[in-house]
Design a protein around this motif. Structure first.
Motif, PDB file in Angstrom:
ATOM      1  N   PRO A 210      20.593  22.976 -11.056  1.00  0.00           N
ATOM      2  CA  PRO A 210      19.998  21.672 -11.387  1.00  0.00           C
ATOM      3  C   PRO A 210      18.628  21.522 -10.729  1.00  0.00           C
ATOM      4  CG  PRO A 210      22.287  21.410 -10.702  1.00  0.00           C
ATOM      5  CD  PRO A 210      21.913  22.833 -10.409  1.00  0.00           C
ATOM      6  N   PRO A 211      17.645  20.988 -11.442  1.00  0.00           N
ATOM      7  CA  PRO A 211      16.300  20.832 -10.862  1.00  0.00           C
ATOM      8  C   PRO A 211      16.292  20.064  -9.544  1.00  0.00           C
ATOM      9  CG  PRO A 211      16.208  20.494 -13.221  1.00  0.00           C
ATOM     10  CD  PRO A 211      17.671  20.610 -12.870  1.00  0.00           C
ATOM     11  N   SER A 212      17.118  19.018  -9.428  1.00  0.00           N
ATOM     12  CA  SER A 212      17.143  18.245  -8.184  1.00  0.00           C
ATOM     13  C   SER A 212      17.618  19.102  -7.020  1.00  0.00           C
ATOM     14  CB  SER A 212      18.051  17.027  -8.335  1.00  0.00           C
ATOM     15  OG  SER A 212      19.380  17.427  -8.678  1.00  0.00           O
ATOM     16  N   MET A 213      18.575  19.974  -7.274  1.00  0.00           N
ATOM     17  CA  MET A 213      19.071  20.872  -6.230  1.00  0.00           C
ATOM     18  C   MET A 213      18.003  21.898  -5.865  1.00  0.00           C
ATOM     19  SD  MET A 213      22.521  23.202  -6.316  1.00  0.00           S
ATOM     20  CE  MET A 213      23.085  24.090  -4.864  1.00  0.00           C
ATOM     21  N   ALA A 214      17.309  22.405  -6.862  1.00  0.00           N
ATOM     22  CA  ALA A 214      16.242  23.383  -6.612  1.00  0.00           C
ATOM     23  C   ALA A 214      15.130  22.763  -5.776  1.00  0.00           C
ATOM     24  CB  ALA A 214      15.693  23.906  -7.932  1.00  0.00           C
ATOM     25  N   LEU A 215      14.768  21.516  -6.078  1.00  0.00           N
ATOM     26  CA  LEU A 215      13.715  20.848  -5.322  1.00  0.00           C
ATOM     27  C   LEU A 215      14.130  20.590  -3.882  1.00  0.00           C
ATOM     28  CD1 LEU A 215      12.167  18.232  -7.782  1.00  0.00           C
ATOM     29  CD2 LEU A 215      10.942  19.996  -6.508  1.00  0.00           C
ATOM     30  N   ALA A 216      15.378  20.163  -3.688  1.00  0.00           N
ATOM     31  CA  ALA A 216      15.860  19.911  -2.328  1.00  0.00           C
ATOM     32  C   ALA A 216      15.853  21.191  -1.510  1.00  0.00           C
ATOM     33  CB  ALA A 216      17.263  19.312  -2.378  1.00  0.00           C
ATOM     34  N   SER A 217      16.260  22.285  -2.130  1.00  0.00           N
ATOM     35  CA  SER A 217      16.270  23.575  -1.443  1.00  0.00           C
ATOM     36  C   SER A 217      14.854  24.029  -1.113  1.00  0.00           C
ATOM     37  CB  SER A 217      16.977  24.615  -2.324  1.00  0.00           C
ATOM     38  OG  SER A 217      16.931  25.891  -1.744  1.00  0.00           O
ATOM     39  N   ALA A 218      13.950  23.890  -2.080  1.00  0.00           N
ATOM     40  CA  ALA A 218      12.552  24.279  -1.856  1.00  0.00           C
ATOM     41  C   ALA A 218      11.906  23.394  -0.794  1.00  0.00           C
ATOM     42  CB  ALA A 218      11.766  24.193  -3.161  1.00  0.00           C
ATOM     43  N   ASP A 219      12.281  22.129  -0.765  1.00  0.00           N
ATOM     44  CA  ASP A 219      11.744  21.187   0.220  1.00  0.00           C
ATOM     45  C   ASP A 219      12.018  21.686   1.631  1.00  0.00           C
ATOM     46  OD1 ASP A 219      10.697  18.641   1.147  1.00  0.00           O
ATOM     47  OD2 ASP A 219      12.775  18.042   1.525  1.00  0.00           O
ATOM     48  N   ARG A 220      13.266  22.013   1.918  1.00  0.00           N
ATOM     49  CA  ARG A 220      13.627  22.464   3.260  1.00  0.00           C
ATOM     50  C   ARG A 220      13.028  23.825   3.572  1.00  0.00           C
ATOM     51  NH1 ARG A 220      15.447  17.620   1.532  1.00  0.00           N
ATOM     52  NH2 ARG A 220      16.934  16.683   3.004  1.00  0.00           N
ATOM     53  N   ALA A 221      13.022  24.708   2.607  1.00  0.00           N
ATOM     54  CA  ALA A 221      12.475  26.047   2.842  1.00  0.00           C
ATOM     55  C   ALA A 221      10.977  25.983   3.145  1.00  0.00           C
ATOM     56  CB  ALA A 221      12.737  26.943   1.632  1.00  0.00           C
ATOM     57  N   ASN A 222      10.262  25.115   2.444  1.00  0.00           N
ATOM     58  CA  ASN A 222       8.829  25.000   2.684  1.00  0.00           C
ATOM     59  C   ASN A 222       8.524  24.327   4.011  1.00  0.00           C
ATOM     60  OD1 ASN A 222       6.802  25.815   0.310  1.00  0.00           O
ATOM     61  ND2 ASN A 222       8.782  25.299  -0.593  1.00  0.00           N
ATOM     62  N   LEU A 223       9.318  23.348   4.381  1.00  0.00           N
ATOM     63  CA  LEU A 223       9.138  22.738   5.698  1.00  0.00           C
ATOM     64  C   LEU A 223       9.352  23.771   6.803  1.00  0.00           C
ATOM     65  CD1 LEU A 223      10.696  19.166   5.745  1.00  0.00           C
ATOM     66  CD2 LEU A 223       8.354  19.833   6.296  1.00  0.00           C
ATOM     67  N   ALA A 224      10.382  24.575   6.663  1.00  0.00           N
ATOM     68  CA  ALA A 224      10.634  25.619   7.658  1.00  0.00           C
ATOM     69  C   ALA A 224       9.471  26.589   7.740  1.00  0.00           C
ATOM     70  CB  ALA A 224      11.927  26.365   7.322  1.00  0.00           C
ATOM     71  N   ALA A 225       8.722  26.730   6.650  1.00  0.00           N
ATOM     72  CA  ALA A 225       7.548  27.600   6.623  1.00  0.00           C
ATOM     73  C   ALA A 225       6.278  26.868   7.052  1.00  0.00           C
ATOM     74  CB  ALA A 225       7.369  28.183   5.220  1.00  0.00           C
TER      75      ALA A 225
END
Length: 390
Positions: free
Chosen positions: A83-98
């Motif tokens: 689901p796009p919302s799940m993909a965005l939430a995952s990308a959100d955290r991954a990018n913050l960690a970066a």
């Protein structure tokens, strides 16, 4: 466009660090009131929240103008869509960690089912980014327009008209041009990446080369004009020679991404375009396609900004690759310069009045974010000394 929705702390004092400002590394800390930086250096530590940097570097949040990593969150395997919302939430955290606090998702408006791309899917992701209100970083849309496909051009124009685009780029993945100057390399890539047959790859080549250059230029002009009329910055992708840069500059393109040769990058600098190169290219030490290396372009003085491209951790790592420049200059390339290129002059720097997007970074053995603040709010913590992620 999304950002933190919780109320920012009234005041935050980051203390005991080495603060990377636009021009120097300053011992001390940063004081934040609301969502803004109000002091740098020997700051007042009497605050609602006190963060001890413990001698680490304090950097501005990174600004990524071109990251297509959302595709791997949306399709962890080809054909397996989340689901796009799940993909965005995952990308959100991954990018913050970066360390990325402002993210321009490079959404490809391209009709290629084997790459899990279509203008319809791109529009779905656009809607998801525009509607998201529970993400931690600031998420924006970079609409990448494949000008060899008319319906993709129309789809991007719709996005621009709706006010959903924050950056628009034009690209033409044509065999024999740009990234795929070698037609055989184009054929091998699309065969291997998508498990196409030789015949299917040849059909794609025929489709994309059966368009006149005049038609492509008209489409580029149409997209660029519409974007500028909407107040949106524009970019081009894989420019292959100085003549092409001249043509795109005349059309009004503001940014050149991944110029193929040094001469192309030098011409972009001459005409005043912002030049963005891939951080993974710099970290790896070479271009994936055998084109211009980011390190060579930096040495020649023609790289303004780095982008994460397909690997968010490389953006932070790229600022720590020794290019012979001072650390503030390298950090500007992943923060203030890309922010300025798209008109976000309130961020990407640690200075009085700037938006308080801050990172605490342990540079060794590999650059790692231990704390992050977005708009003055502590949103991320991964400090082993404090017992792990919080």
């Amino acid at each position: 466009m999304s950002s933190t929705t919780q109320t920012a702390a009234e005041s935050v004092a980051v203390v005991g660090g080495r603060v990377v400002t636009p021009d120097a590394v300053v011992e001390g800390g940063v004081r934040v009131e609301g969502d803004r930086v109000v002091d740098v250096g020997a700051v007042d530590a009497d605050a609602d929240t006190v963060v001890d940097a413990d001698g680490r570097l304090v950097l501005p949040g990174l600004v990524d103008l071109h990251g297509d990593d959302i595709e791997t969150h949306l399709h962890p395997r080809s054909g397996a869509r989340m689901p796009p919302s799940m993909a965005l939430a995952s990308a959100d955290r991954a990018n913050l960690a970066a360390g990325i606090t402002t993210k321009f998702h490079a959404i490809s408006f391209e009709d290629d089912k084997d790459e899990d791309r279509s203008p319809e899917l791109a529009a779905t992701l656009t809607d998801a980014i525009a509607a998201a209100n529970d993400l931690l970083a600031d998420h924006r849309l970079h609409a990448r327009c494949e000008v060899t496909q008319r319906r993709c051009v129309d789809a991007v124009l719709d996005v621009v008209e709706n006010g959903d685009a924050d950056l628009v780029s034009v690209m033409s993945h044509v065999p024999g041009k740009g990234q795929f100057r070698d037609v055989d390399a184009f054929k091998r890539y699309y065969e291997n990446a998508d498990e196409r047959t030789v015949e299917e790859a040849e059909e794609m080549i025929a489709e994309r080369t059966d368009i006149s250059m005049a038609t492509l230029r008209k489409r580029v002009d149409r997209v660029v004009t519409a974007a500028h009329d909407a107040g949106v910055v524009t970019a081009s992708h894989d420019d292959e020679n100085p003549t092409e840069v001249d043509r795109l500059s005349e059309a009004g393109v503001d940014i050149t991404e991944y110029p193929i040769t040094l001469e192309t990058a030098e011409r972009a600098a001459d005409v005043g375009m912002t030049t963005a190169m891939g951080a993974p290219n710099l970290v790896r030490g070479e271009s994936q396609w055998g084109n211009l290396s980011t390190a060579d372009a930096i040495e020649a003085g023609v790289v303004d900004a780095l982008v994460a491209d397909y690997h968010p951790p490389s953006l932070l790592a790229g600022a720590f690759v020794d290019t012979g420049e001072a650390l503030p200059a390298r950090v500007r390339r992943v923060s203030a310069v890309p922010a300025d290129a798209v008109g976000l002059t309130d961020r990407g720097r640690i200075a009085d009045g700037a938006r308080a997007d801050l990172l605490i970074v342990d540079p060794d053995p590999t650059p790692t974010v231990t704390r992050a603040l977005v708009a003055g709010q502590p949103v991320y913590r991964a400090d082993p000394a404090a017992g792990g992620p919080r």
